[in-house]
Design a protein around this motif. Structure first.
Motif, PDB file in Angstrom:
ATOM      1  N   LYS A  83       0.807  -1.216   0.000  1.00  0.00           N
ATOM      2  CA  LYS A  83       0.000   0.000   0.000  1.00  0.00           C
ATOM      3  C   LYS A  83       0.848   1.278   0.000  1.00  0.00           C
ATOM      4  N   THR A  84       2.181   1.144  -0.055  1.00  0.00           N
ATOM      5  CA  THR A  84       3.039   2.321   0.005  1.00  0.00           C
ATOM      6  C   THR A  84       3.358   2.873  -1.383  1.00  0.00           C
ATOM      7  N   ASN A  85       3.717   4.147  -1.427  1.00  0.00           N
ATOM      8  CA  ASN A  85       4.189   4.754  -2.671  1.00  0.00           C
ATOM      9  C   ASN A  85       5.488   4.088  -3.123  1.00  0.00           C
ATOM     10  N   PHE A  86       6.316   3.710  -2.183  1.00  0.00           N
ATOM     11  CA  PHE A  86       7.576   3.028  -2.480  1.00  0.00           C
ATOM     12  C   PHE A  86       7.316   1.753  -3.288  1.00  0.00           C
ATOM     13  N   TYR A  87       6.359   0.964  -2.845  1.00  0.00           N
ATOM     14  CA  TYR A  87       6.006  -0.273  -3.544  1.00  0.00           C
ATOM     15  C   TYR A  87       5.586   0.035  -4.990  1.00  0.00           C
ATOM     16  N   GLN A  88       4.740   1.030  -5.161  1.00  0.00           N
ATOM     17  CA  GLN A  88       4.252   1.381  -6.499  1.00  0.00           C
ATOM     18  C   GLN A  88       5.394   1.868  -7.392  1.00  0.00           C
ATOM     19  N   GLN A  89       6.297   2.648  -6.817  1.00  0.00           N
ATOM     20  CA  GLN A  89       7.444   3.129  -7.587  1.00  0.00           C
ATOM     21  C   GLN A  89       8.330   1.971  -8.033  1.00  0.00           C
ATOM     22  N   LEU A  90       8.523   0.993  -7.173  1.00  0.00           N
ATOM     23  CA  LEU A  90       9.311  -0.190  -7.538  1.00  0.00           C
ATOM     24  C   LEU A  90       8.633  -0.977  -8.652  1.00  0.00           C
ATOM     25  N   GLN A  91       7.310  -1.020  -8.635  1.00  0.00           N
ATOM     26  CA  GLN A  91       6.556  -1.708  -9.684  1.00  0.00           C
ATOM     27  C   GLN A  91       6.654  -0.965 -11.018  1.00  0.00           C
ATOM     28  N   ASP A  92       6.528   0.358 -10.964  1.00  0.00           N
ATOM     29  CA  ASP A  92       6.517   1.169 -12.185  1.00  0.00           C
ATOM     30  C   ASP A  92       7.899   1.292 -12.833  1.00  0.00           C
ATOM     31  N   HIS A  93       8.929   1.419 -12.020  1.00  0.00           N
ATOM     32  CA  HIS A  93      10.302   1.615 -12.515  1.00  0.00           C
ATOM     33  C   HIS A  93      11.249   0.773 -11.658  1.00  0.00           C
ATOM     34  N   PRO A  94      11.555  -0.433 -12.074  1.00  0.00           N
ATOM     35  CA  PRO A  94      12.335  -1.343 -11.235  1.00  0.00           C
ATOM     36  C   PRO A  94      13.848  -1.091 -11.240  1.00  0.00           C
ATOM     37  N   HIS A  95      14.248   0.159 -11.324  1.00  0.00           N
ATOM     38  CA  HIS A  95      15.658   0.524 -11.208  1.00  0.00           C
ATOM     39  C   HIS A  95      15.800   1.438 -10.003  1.00  0.00           C
ATOM     40  N   ILE A  96      16.787   1.127  -9.162  1.00  0.00           N
ATOM     41  CA  ILE A  96      16.973   1.918  -7.947  1.00  0.00           C
ATOM     42  C   ILE A  96      18.450   2.247  -7.746  1.00  0.00           C
ATOM     43  N   ALA A  97      18.676   3.164  -6.842  1.00  0.00           N
ATOM     44  CA  ALA A  97      20.019   3.449  -6.352  1.00  0.00           C
ATOM     45  C   ALA A  97      19.962   3.309  -4.832  1.00  0.00           C
ATOM     46  N   ILE A  98      21.003   2.726  -4.265  1.00  0.00           N
ATOM     47  CA  ILE A  98      21.112   2.550  -2.818  1.00  0.00           C
ATOM     48  C   ILE A  98      22.429   3.171  -2.382  1.00  0.00           C
ATOM     49  N   THR A  99      22.402   3.876  -1.260  1.00  0.00           N
ATOM     50  CA  THR A  99      23.648   4.374  -0.690  1.00  0.00           C
ATOM     51  C   THR A  99      23.583   4.310   0.828  1.00  0.00           C
ATOM     52  N   GLY A 100      24.682   3.868   1.405  1.00  0.00           N
ATOM     53  CA  GLY A 100      24.800   3.786   2.860  1.00  0.00           C
ATOM     54  C   GLY A 100      26.136   4.358   3.289  1.00  0.00           C
ATOM     55  N   MET A 101      26.189   4.834   4.526  1.00  0.00           N
ATOM     56  CA  MET A 101      27.430   5.391   5.044  1.00  0.00           C
ATOM     57  C   MET A 101      27.586   4.999   6.500  1.00  0.00           C
ATOM     58  N   LYS A 102      28.831   4.759   6.891  1.00  0.00           N
ATOM     59  CA  LYS A 102      29.140   4.461   8.285  1.00  0.00           C
ATOM     60  C   LYS A 102      30.378   5.249   8.677  1.00  0.00           C
ATOM     61  N   GLU A 103      30.268   5.931   9.802  1.00  0.00           N
ATOM     62  CA  GLU A 103      31.414   6.655  10.347  1.00  0.00           C
ATOM     63  C   GLU A 103      31.706   6.091  11.728  1.00  0.00           C
ATOM     64  N   GLU A 104      32.940   5.687  11.912  1.00  0.00           N
ATOM     65  CA  GLU A 104      33.355   5.156  13.206  1.00  0.00           C
ATOM     66  C   GLU A 104      34.761   5.672  13.478  1.00  0.00           C
ATOM     67  N   GLY A 105      34.855   6.674  14.354  1.00  0.00           N
ATOM     68  CA  GLY A 105      36.143   7.299  14.609  1.00  0.00           C
ATOM     69  C   GLY A 105      36.683   7.916  13.333  1.00  0.00           C
ATOM     70  N   TYR A 106      37.875   7.512  12.974  1.00  0.00           N
ATOM     71  CA  TYR A 106      38.525   8.022  11.774  1.00  0.00           C
ATOM     72  C   TYR A 106      37.940   7.432  10.490  1.00  0.00           C
ATOM     73  N   LEU A 107      37.421   6.222  10.565  1.00  0.00           N
ATOM     74  CA  LEU A 107      36.979   5.486   9.378  1.00  0.00           C
ATOM     75  C   LEU A 107      35.597   5.931   8.898  1.00  0.00           C
ATOM     76  N   ILE A 108      35.520   6.336   7.641  1.00  0.00           N
ATOM     77  CA  ILE A 108      34.239   6.650   7.000  1.00  0.00           C
ATOM     78  C   ILE A 108      34.134   5.765   5.766  1.00  0.00           C
ATOM     79  N   GLN A 109      33.080   4.933   5.713  1.00  0.00           N
ATOM     80  CA  GLN A 109      32.866   4.017   4.602  1.00  0.00           C
ATOM     81  C   GLN A 109      31.559   4.352   3.903  1.00  0.00           C
ATOM     82  N   VAL A 110      31.579   4.302   2.584  1.00  0.00           N
ATOM     83  CA  VAL A 110      30.384   4.544   1.773  1.00  0.00           C
ATOM     84  C   VAL A 110      30.211   3.376   0.820  1.00  0.00           C
ATOM     85  N   ILE A 111      28.983   2.899   0.713  1.00  0.00           N
ATOM     86  CA  ILE A 111      28.638   1.854  -0.258  1.00  0.00           C
ATOM     87  C   ILE A 111      27.499   2.385  -1.107  1.00  0.00           C
ATOM     88  N   ARG A 112      27.684   2.324  -2.423  1.00  0.00           N
ATOM     89  CA  ARG A 112      26.639   2.735  -3.368  1.00  0.00           C
ATOM     90  C   ARG A 112      26.367   1.592  -4.321  1.00  0.00           C
TER      91      ARG A 112
END
Length: 142
Positions: free
Chosen positions: A50-79
């Motif tokens: 029932k979410t807009n997210f679900y409908q968007q995934l149905q209409d256009h099944p291409h996405i981008a994902i990005t996450g970030m973690k910072e721990e002290g000096y270390l900063i990691q990004v995954i895309r």
């Protein structure tokens, strides 16, 4: 760095990531999602039909994902960018296992049982340690 190590960072350490979609008019949308499972097979996450997210995934099944973690000096990004497919209730138990956020997002059993699982099954990813300069490009499902 192996894909399994990168996916483990995404699932176990970052736990949530921003997923970007577009709606039927091409307007962009971004939201945080809980990463249910991330491994060499892709990224598995859930949403309610029932979410807009679900409908968007149905209409256009291409996405981008990005996450970030910072721990002290270390900063990691995954895309990642790629194609998703709906698995419905397949793998739902696996995605929900040990997921402490499900009951907060979907508080009753009826809502939980209606959740559908999606999989980013084909695409390309990029890991970058911003502070150490490590960069890795990886493929999903190819």
């Amino acid at each position: 760095m192996k894909v399994s190590e990168i996916m483990s960072i995404l699932q176990e350490e970052m736990k949530a990531a921003v997923v970007a979609t577009v709606d039927i008019k091409g307007k962009p949308h971004a939201r945080y999602v809980n990463i249910g499972v991330a491994n060499e097979e892709g990224v598995f996450f859930m949403t309610h039909p029932k979410t807009n997210f679900y409908q968007q995934l149905q209409d256009h099944p291409h996405i981008a994902i990005t996450g970030m973690k910072e721990e002290g000096y270390l900063i990691q990004v995954i895309r990642m960018e790629g194609e998703v497919r709906e698995l419905g209730k397949e793998k739902l138990e696996r995605v929900l296992a040990n997921n402490p956020y499900v009951k907060q997002v979907y508080p009753n059993q009826e809502e939980q049982s209606a959740i559908h699982v999606f999989q980013l099954y084909r695409g390309e990813g990029f890991y970058h340690s911003l502070t150490q300069g490590h960069k890795y490009i990886f493929k999903i499902g190819q």
